[in-house]
Design an enzyme around this catalytic site. Structure first.
Site, PDB file in Angstrom:
ATOM      1  CG  HIS A 127      31.897  -0.946  33.063  1.00  0.00           C
ATOM      2  ND1 HIS A 127      31.153  -0.277  32.104  1.00  0.00           N
ATOM      3  CD2 HIS A 127      31.085  -1.915  33.550  1.00  0.00           C
ATOM      4  CE1 HIS A 127      29.955  -0.819  32.027  1.00  0.00           C
ATOM      5  NE2 HIS A 127      29.882  -1.819  32.896  1.00  0.00           N
ATOM      6  CG  ASP A 142      32.396   1.921  29.823  1.00  0.00           C
ATOM      7  OD1 ASP A 142      33.354   1.176  30.095  1.00  0.00           O
ATOM      8  OD2 ASP A 142      31.260   1.768  30.306  1.00  0.00           O
ATOM      9  CB  SER A 158      27.573  -3.586  30.977  1.00  0.00           C
ATOM     10  OG  SER A 158      26.861  -2.838  31.921  1.00  0.00           O
TER      11      SER A 158
END
Length: 469
Positions: free
Chosen positions: A124, A154, A229
């Site tokens: 993402h 992901d 992230s």
């Protein structure tokens, strides 16, 4: 007589005074000893303090500096860049020329996996990017190539043209224990890497994703915020045990816990992307559900934890190994299976064709068997934006169909915004489909100029045919 008694008394009194004076003024005093009275809470605290001081001095697990030193230079800042052209005239617009403008669409972190520039991050973070920029901890910036992505997990794999980089070795996420100290390392602000500390709060955590993709996360209370992230979760030895990926918060900021993809799963995904260009999923060939006290009572079984097998795919590795409906899986290899997330998390780190040891209950008796893992076959019909997989005989019977493949998930370019996962495709161009190979053959042999007819079957038994041009 009285006089004699008085003289004796005076003599005794004088003797006492002499001895007392000697004791007080001339004799060395003896050390004063104090009675040791045991106060329970005081004794325990003193012992704990002594033990902790000894532990901190002798055991490196409470010293985060070495792990931080090993980690910070292997964590990078990742920018998602979009490029657009600003046409100054109709001529430039028509011919696609004009000034190129770049804008930052998003940013995150990444982890260097090799000295020659392999980098893992979250999918993402780089999704939809026209260009991906990577900035090292020393502020050097590179343009990265996207080698592959695994949207379901992901994970994205990047490559930059560099050498002699600091990198992190994979640790064993199966060995992670609840309460173990960890560091979360990210580079969210494109300054230098930041480090936060915490413990493992839970393992095999399923976040209940809505896209029917089952995940198994490590949960930690180390602070992870937007921009972290794709960063590293490391143990106190500086080994990579997870890729930080998610937080659960209404504000989008850290509120006490966050989640990481286990390193064993990330390692397997990276290896698959490098070797095959996609991720190969290993399966047992069973369907079922978690056990709990209510289900256990209904099934009349003694165990309230484990995975209850409701069906076994004929010809699968599980079938060949003798597993049956009603069996309860308790361990796979040495991994305890309390729930479905434990099983999927471990199997996601395995390759098709590998053998695993299954410990299971049958009629409340513990048994063991070895299962050769099958490959989860999927195929993407890219023209209409769907992914299909094969159906088991039990699933075909449930749908009341003799043949077909089932829609596993929707792709970003799907022909419809409605999620039609779970519909069965029984025919393509009026030809029956029984397997992924049938789908591939029909589509590959179709004339590109011809329309494609697809017959869908709903769980209610309704069939409809649509034409795609």
């Amino acid at each position: 007589m009285k006089k004699s008694v008085q003289l004796v008394s005076i003599a005794l009194f004088a003797s006492v005074l002499s001895i007392g004076g000697y004791k007080f003024f001339l004799e060395e005093p003896e050390p004063i000893t104090q009675q040791d009275y045991e106060i329970p809470w005081q004794k325990e605290n003193n012992a704990a303090s002594t033990h902790l001081a000894s532990y901190v001095g002798e055991n490196s697990e409470l010293n985060f500096t070495e792990a931080a030193k090993k980690t910070v230079n292997a964590v990078v800042h990742v920018k998602n860049i979009t490029t657009t052209r600003q046409a100054r005239s109709a001529f430039e617009y028509y011919y696609g020329s004009g000034d190129v403008r770049k804008a930052i669409r998003g940013a995150g972190s990444g982890v260097i996996l090799s000295p020659d520039g392999l980098i893992v991050t979250n999918n993402h973070v780089i999704k939809g990017a026209s260009e991906v920029q990577v900035t090292l901890n020393n502020n050097e910036t590179y343009i990265a190539e996207v080698l592959g992505t695994a949207a379901d997990s992901d994970i994205a794999l990047l490559k930059i043209d560099a050498t002699d980089l600091d990198y992190l070795p994979f640790g064993d996420s199966n060995a992670v224990e609840i309460g173990e100290w960890v560091l979360a390392v990210g580079n969210p602000f494109n300054l230098t890497s930041t480090v936060t500390a915490g413990i493992i709060s839970a393992t095999a955590r399923d976040l209940g994703r809505s896209d029917n993709q089952f995940q198994s996360f490590l949960q930690t209370d180390a602070a992870v915020n937007p921009g972290n992230s794709g960063g590293a979760l490391v143990n106190t030895r500086g080994e990579l045990i997870g890729i930080n990926t998610a937080i659960t918060s209404q504000t989008g900021s850290f509120i006490g816990y966050s989640f990481a993809i286990p390193s064993n799963n990330a390692k397997k995904i990276v290896e698959d992307l490098l070797e095959f260009g996609n991720v190969r999923k290993a399966i047992l060939g069973v369907t079922g559900s978690d056990l709990n006290s209510i289900i256990a009572k209904e099934l009349d079984v003694e165990s309230s934890q484990g995975f209850y097998i409701s069906s076994v795919e004929p010809g699968s590795g599980a079938s060949e190994a003798g597993l049956q409906k009603g069996d309860i899986i308790k361990y796979i290899d040495d991994i305890k299976i309390r729930k479905f997330a434990d099983m999927t998390g471990y199997l996601s780190s395995k390759n098709p064709g590998e053998t695993v040891s299954i410990t299971y209950l049958r009629d409340n008796d513990e048994r063991q068997t070895d299962v050769i893992l099958d490959i989860f076959k999927v195929y993407q019909i890219k023209d209409i934006g769907i992914e299909v997989t094969e159906l088991s005989e039990a699933e075909l019977e449930k749908y009341g169909s003799a043949s077909g493949v089932i829609i596993n998930k929707m792709l970003p370019n799907s022909f419809t915004k409605t999620d039609i996962s779970g519909l069965v495709i029984t025919k393509i161009n009026e030809k029956e489909v029984n397997s992924i190979e049938d789908v591939k053959s029909i589509i590959n042999n179709k004339n590109p100029d011809e329309p494609m007819l697809i017959t869908f079957l709903s769980p209610g038994g309704q069939e409809k045919t649509y034409v795609f041009r």
